[in-house]
Design a protein around this motif. Structure first.
Motif, short mmCIF file in Angstrom:
data_model
loop_
_atom_site.label_atom_id
_atom_site.label_comp_id
_atom_site.label_asym_id
_atom_site.label_seq_id
_atom_site.Cartn_x
_atom_site.Cartn_y
_atom_site.Cartn_z
N MET A 193 0.84 -1.19 0.00
CA MET A 193 0.00 0.00 0.00
C MET A 193 0.88 1.24 0.00
O MET A 193 1.82 1.33 0.79
N ALA A 245 -2.32 6.13 0.06
CA ALA A 245 -3.48 5.27 0.29
C ALA A 245 -3.58 4.87 1.76
O ALA A 245 -4.68 4.79 2.32
N LYS A 283 -5.07 7.70 3.79
CA LYS A 283 -6.51 7.76 3.56
C LYS A 283 -7.22 6.63 4.30
O LYS A 283 -8.28 6.84 4.91
N PHE A 284 -6.65 5.44 4.24
CA PHE A 284 -7.19 4.27 4.94
C PHE A 284 -7.23 4.52 6.44
O PHE A 284 -8.24 4.25 7.12
N TYR A 298 -8.23 -0.27 -1.35
CA TYR A 298 -7.05 0.56 -1.16
C TYR A 298 -5.81 -0.06 -1.80
O TYR A 298 -4.93 0.66 -2.28
N GLU A 348 -6.17 0.89 -5.36
CA GLU A 348 -5.84 2.30 -5.51
C GLU A 348 -4.33 2.51 -5.47
O GLU A 348 -3.79 3.31 -6.25
N SER A 349 -3.65 1.77 -4.59
CA SER A 349 -2.19 1.86 -4.51
C SER A 349 -1.55 1.40 -5.82
O SER A 349 -0.58 1.99 -6.30
#
Length: 213
Positions: A1, A5, A8-9, A195, A198-199
């Motif tokens: 990750m 990200a 945000k997580f 996530y 997204e990463s």
């Protein structure tokens, strides 16, 4: 990750824990806070809500520590047992062991003579049912091999995170902590693939920028 990200997580999980505890706190401790609504003391309601939100942030951090610890343990377990099937069997045994402890040792420690064991069974049963439901949701979004690890995380890790309040055995605090923990743990478990994806996209964009220079 990626770090972006992860931040945000982290923040979204914090907010989930804070909001969940703010709502749950008024429900499970209604006897204590109901007079605030009867007399409608807005300032006092906001101060209690702020306090509950802060407590929820702490619960969320505990949940996140447990989640990342489990990811490490899961990889460690796969490395030791060299097989998903064997590691899953070990996790199932640990789930059963923790559920037994959650009933037996709490009953021995806190029950008075003649007390029923049913409330202790009910609490463990609630954790198990929540774990099964979340594990089933995890399977529906990933694959069938995710069920046992998800169940282990939701039962064993949640119980470990819950230990400080379990040792006190105050009913309202038992529910005030376990419900946000379950919500935060379920959230992390279910949104992690999002996530991770997204990463991966962020890395692809970074590589594309590097190659275009």
């Amino acid at each position: 990750m990626t770090s972006r990200a992860w931040i945000k997580f982290f923040i979204t999980t914090l907010l989930v824990g804070g909001v969940a505890t703010g709502v749950i706190g008024f429900v499970v401790r209604w006897d204590e806070f109901s007079h605030l609504f009867t007399n409608f003391d807005a300032l006092e309601i906001l101060s209690v809500l702020f306090w509950l939100f802060g407590v929820g942030l702490i619960f969320s951090i505990i949940s996140q520590m447990g989640f990342f610890a489990y990811l490490t343990v899961h990889r460690f377990g796969l490395g030791i047992f060299k097989s998903h099937q064997l590691w899953n069997a070990v996790q199932i045994v640990l789930v059963l062991f923790v559920l037994f402890d959650l009933v037996y040792f709490r009953y021995k420690a806190f029950a008075d003579a003649g007390d029923s064991i049913l409330p202790y069974l009910g609490l463990a049963g609630f954790v198990l049912i929540a774990g099964v439901v979340i594990a089933a949701l995890k399977v529906s979004t990933t694959n069938k091999h995710a069920f046992v690890p998800a169940l282990f995380f939701m039962v064993v890790v949640t119980t470990i995170e819950w230990v400080p309040v379990l040792r006190v055995n105050e009913e309202s605090w038992l529910w005030l902590m376990v419900l946000p923990l379950i919500i935060c743990n379920a959230y992390q478990l279910l949104v992690l693939p999002k996530y991770n994806a997204e990463s991966a996209r962020q890395r692809e964009r970074l590589e594309a920028k590097k190659s275009s220079v």
